[in-house]
Design a protein around this motif. Structure first.
Motif: not given
Length: 273
Positions: A24-25, A27, A76, A233, A235
């Motif tokens: 998940d890390k 963008i 993002d 949502n 980041k």
């Protein structure tokens, strides 16, 4: 045995959770084909990822589409080059803050035979009037990108109605910068391009820069965080880490260090941090 099984299960679950967190890390940066085509991201992003562990996934489209994508919460960070549109993006609440990042300039390239006789000119508006008067072929991106917006603004200053000329001497590709340059070279048409894309472009043929050096061809890039108030949502922390790195001395030095054929493609000009 039951305790051991539970312990193993917890360890496995923890490992899966850690992998999921690592996955998940990343963008998503909504950006331009011109920046992508230049090769800047291939040079810069691995350095950022090595330092922060954050993967950056770039969606390279025209500036207009990049802004629409960001408004739809499909990103993002926004990194484009149409300042009035970027400022409106922030004013409408979709972006948190817009900051100057880097610049280069636009050029008009054309065939070596120079059918409009404009090669060497530093007066872009006058030269575009000449191209229109001589009905010399001109290939436009026609895609609402930052480059296309700039081109239309220049035609407007030149009092040339390109809508009336569409499909005649004025040809719209609806494509990105690299594809439009390829089309221009193929049909022998003048093209407005950002200098970075032109330097990086590998299919120049007999084409060369015809018009450059006019202050009206300045090309500013900006960077904006997508607003979590509009897009829950987003980041935010990871996006801000990227923005802060790009604006930092390290990021600005990395942008300045990128060259192609011994030429700098972008010049950092972020405010002092």
């Amino acid at each position: 045995m039951k305790f051991k099984a539970i312990t193993v299960a917890l360890v496995l679950a923890g490992g899966v959770a850690a992998q999921a967190h690592a996955a998940d890390k990343f963008i998503v940066v909504q950006s331009t084909t011109s920046t992508q085509n230049s090769g800047l991201y291939d040079f810069l992003l691995p350095k950022f990822t090595a330092e922060t562990g954050i993967e950056v996934r770039v969606v390279a489209v025209g500036t207009g589409q990049a802004i629409k994508n960001a408004q739809n919460c499909d990103g993002d960070v926004l990194l484009v080059h149409a300042k009035p549109s970027e400022e409106k993006f922030v004013a409408d609440g979709y972006g948190v803050k817009r900051t100057d990042l880097m610049y280069n300039d636009f050029v008009i390239v054309g065939p070596g035979k120079d059918p409009a006789g404009v090669a060497g000119s530093k007066e872009v508006v006058k030269s575009m009037q000449t191209i229109a008067q001589k009905k010399a072929l001109f290939a436009s991106r026609g895609d609402d990108s930052g480059t296309h917006k700039k081109e239309l603004a220049l035609w407007k200053q030149a009092n040339v109605d390109v809508k009336a000329a569409s499909g005649k001497w004025y040809r719209e590709t609806g494509s990105g910068m690299g594809a439009t340059l390829n089309t221009g070279v193929g049909m022998g048409a003048y093209v407005l391009a950002d200098r970075a894309s032109w330097i990086a472009f590998g299919n120049k043929g007999d084409f060369r820069i015809a018009i450059e050096g006019d202050a009206n061809m300045f090309n500013q890039y900006g960077i904006v965080a997508v607003n979590p108030a509009k897009c829950p949502n987003v980041k935010t922390d990871l996006g801000n880490t990227f923005i802060n790195w790009m604006l930092s001395a390290k990021g600005q030095q990395t942008i300045a260090a990128y060259q192609k054929n011994g030429q700098s493609l972008f010049f950092p000009n972020a405010p002092k941090q």
